[in-house]
Design an enzyme around this catalytic site. Structure first.
Site, short mmCIF file in Angstrom:
data_model
loop_
_atom_site.label_atom_id
_atom_site.label_comp_id
_atom_site.label_asym_id
_atom_site.label_seq_id
_atom_site.Cartn_x
_atom_site.Cartn_y
_atom_site.Cartn_z
N SER A 129 11.22 -12.87 -4.92
CA SER A 129 12.50 -12.60 -5.56
C SER A 129 13.64 -13.17 -4.71
CB SER A 129 12.71 -11.08 -5.72
OG SER A 129 13.05 -10.49 -4.48
N GLY A 130 14.83 -13.20 -5.28
CA GLY A 130 16.00 -13.72 -4.59
C GLY A 130 16.87 -12.65 -3.98
N CYS B 286 0.82 -1.20 0.00
CA CYS B 286 0.00 0.00 0.00
C CYS B 286 0.86 1.25 0.00
CB CYS B 286 -0.91 0.01 1.24
SG CYS B 286 -1.86 -1.52 1.45
#
Length: 630
Positions: free
Chosen positions: A365-366, A2
């Protein structure tokens, strides 16, 4: 995920229209719901990207009259089901199924100690009507941003600088010279500094309390330095690898919660492959969606490697080649970044996020693997520095650096060998700490001095852009050199570059990004590991690779890091050249910089005498930011 904004004013009721104007600048952060609500001396605004509990009852600002509390919150609390059960056991009653109401009850029960209990990413503001108190807080690693402006009678805050600038107190705000010094040297602004005078950022792992008649009090609730000093004892390497794999699995598991489509970024490297392998282990592989993008420029695309990993794991993979002419996105990204930001990987990250958003609302994600487990070439460079500096005097190192710049041909490849050689030799004459910080230096002290104009230049160059690095190295004095380098990188490059890039690029597309490797339990474990289990000789991410041997083949485990860079050097001699040139020579830029010095950078790049893509990238992104910030 948000966007939040708000004003507290002890002298009068704040202007709701100002908060509404602040919120209106960030529609990308919350396309599903928007509201601005007044609570006497506080006005809170919120934009919602609905992920967990899509019901309107979970919209914000959220208030519970029985508790005397209201909240606006940006982020996700992954352990909220456990906290909810604990709070219910102590008598709390809930009317929603999401994490926001859990935060309100957690604060009501534990006060500011609740932040230590949270596992997630967040920037939040809690208005305590009963105590007449505003509490602001940010997650341990600063995944979610929070900008502040102290006012004579209170404070204004927002998720983005562009939102905060809607407050009248920031009309005509000027560039902060110390922050500009940082940006020119590193390509981003560090720590609680902000590019604008009078604005600050709440530091990661901190909360702040504002009460009538008192200054804003800022407190740290998590100390990562202590974790580096308190090394754990493991029975053997295998048990440590198994513990790491189990933690990664759990971090991924709790980040798969949501009521919207979810997937993952897949580059083909060990970090993203580890995350996707855990996802495929926890859920049917063929229902795990992954995404990658590449470029047409040879050597810059990781699509083949990503597709290989996807085939091995059996996941539902999609890839796309992005056209080389992406110049139109640069001014837009300069505006979305809030502050000047010159990491070229924001371009592919943005395009990857746009691509993923076509199918999912959340992507894992990594991020974090390189800083936690010594994955960057800079760690190898620092290890070499320790060995060679004993035998190569500083004067000889400076001569070698000059010879390399004069004799080694320039290549426009992806982090090319000549670039790494010149950067390394340039840092070899420096003390270890300064050398490690210099591996990523973009404009040197001499270059900054030559580029900047007169009095403006003096106002900037008197500030040491490495001061924060020095202070962070001091916080872990006495630790192993690799632990010290990792701690500094986590608190600089990771927090102020990587996480800023990911937040701005993904939120520009209304996509939520989650980083399991940055679960604080994994961060603490990595800090407590023996350094040789991270950088084993010159083998990077050693224990992380060991933890994945049962899931990934040697071809993936042994793959060298390629990085997610954009082919900026090529673009600056092609389709992007005119747009970038105009940005670097605009009237706003020439108020600060000498035109002749800027022209020399362009000439040397066009004639391939020197790869100035990073230097010109810094100036171009600053120029775009100046134009977009008018």
């Amino acid at each position: 995920m948000c966007g939040i904004a708000g004003i507290v004013d002890w002298r009068k009721e704040p202007d709701r229209e100002t908060v509404a104007a602040m919120v209106a600048t960030m529609p990308h952060r919350g396309p599903d719901h928007c509201a601005v609500v007044g609570f006497g001396h506080a006005v809170l605004g919120h934009l919602r990207l609905a992920i967990i509990d899509l019901d309107a009852a979970s919209n914000q600002p959220m208030s519970r009259q029985a508790l005397g509390l209201s909240i606006v919150f940006n982020g996700e609390i992954y352990n909220f089901p456990d906290l909810r059960r604990e709070l219910e056991g102590e008598g709390a009653r809930f009317s929603t199924h999401g994490d926001t109401e859990v935060l309100l009850h957690a604060y009501a029960r534990w006060g500011t100690d609740c932040f230590r209990r949270l596992n997630g990413m967040f920037a939040l503001a809690i208005w305590d009507q009963t105590q007449r108190r505003l509490v602001l807080a940010r997650d341990r690693l600063g995944k979610k941003p929070l900008f502040l402006k102290r006012l004579p009678g209170g404070i204004a805050f927002a998720s983005e600088l562009k939102a905060l600038r809607r407050h009248p107190a920031l009309a005509g705000a000027q560039i902060r010279p110390a922050a500009l010094s940082q940006f020119l040297a590193h390509g981003y602004v560090l720590g609680d500094q902000c590019i604008l005078d009078g604005v600050e950022k709440l530091p990661p792992a901190h909360f702040a309390v504002l009460e009538p008649g008192k200054e804003l009090e800022v407190h740290r609730y998590w100390d990562l330095a202590a974790r580096f000093r308190e090394k754990r004892t493991f029975s053997d390497e295998k048990s440590a690898a198994e513990e790491l794999r189990a933690l990664i699995d759990d971090a991924v598991r709790i980040r798969l919660v949501g009521n919207v489509p979810l997937g993952a970024f897949l580059s083909g490297g060990i970090d993203s492959a580890t995350i996707v392998a855990a996802m495929a282990h926890l859920h049917p592989a063929d229902r795990t969606k992954t995404f990658s993008i590449g470029f047409r420029e040879r050597g810059f695309s990781e699509v083949p490697q990503a597709e290989e990993v996807a085939r091995i794991l059996g996941v539902d993979h999609a890839s796309r080649i992005v056209d080389a002419d992406m110049g139109a996105a640069l001014p837009f990204l300069a505006r979305m970044a809030d502050e000047p930001f010159a990491d070229t990987s924001i371009l592919p990250t943005y395009h990857l996020a746009r691509f993923a958003r076509e199918q999912v609302t959340v992507a894992l994600s990594g991020d974090g693997g390189d800083e936690l487990f010594a994955g960057y070439e800079t760690y190898v460079a620092t290890a070499l520095h320790r060995r060679l500096s004993r035998f190569v005097p500083p004067a000889a190192a400076r001569r070698l650096a000059a010879a390399a710049h004069a004799l080694v041909p320039t290549c426009f490849g992806k982090v090319s060998l000549d670039y790494k050689l010149k950067q390394f030799l340039g840092g070899l004459a420096l003390p270890l700490e300064r050398a490690h910080a210099s591996w990523r230096e973009i404009l040197s002290a001499d270059e900054r001095h030559n580029l900047l104009r007169g009095d403006r230049g003096q106002a900037v160059t008197i500030h040491d852009p490495f001061a924060r690095f020095n202070a962070l190295f001091a916080e872990v004095a006495g630790c192993h050199w690799l632990d010290r380098a990792s701690y500094v990188d986590i608190n600089t490059f990771l927090v102020d570059d990587v996480l800023v890039k990911v937040d701005r690029a993904t939120m520009a597309c209304s996509l939520e990004a989650r980083a399991p490797l940055l679960d604080y339990r994994i961060v603490e474990l990595a800090a407590a590991l023996p350094p040789e289990w991270k950088l084993n000789g010159f083998s990077k991410k050693y224990l992380l690779r060991q933890s994945q041997r049962a899931r990934l083949p040697q071809s993936v485990l042994a793959r060298r890091k390629r990085g997610f860079n954009a082919p900026l050097a090529h673009w600056l001699t092609g389709g992007l050249r005119d747009l970038a040139y105009e940005a670097t020579t605009s009237s706003a830029m020439l108020d600060w910089f000498e035109r002749d010095a800027v022209e020399r950078l362009w000439h040397d790049h066009r004639t391939r005498r020197r790869d100035n893509s990073y230097r010109l990238g810094v100036l171009a992104m600053l120029g775009f930011w100046m134009e977009e910030s008018r």
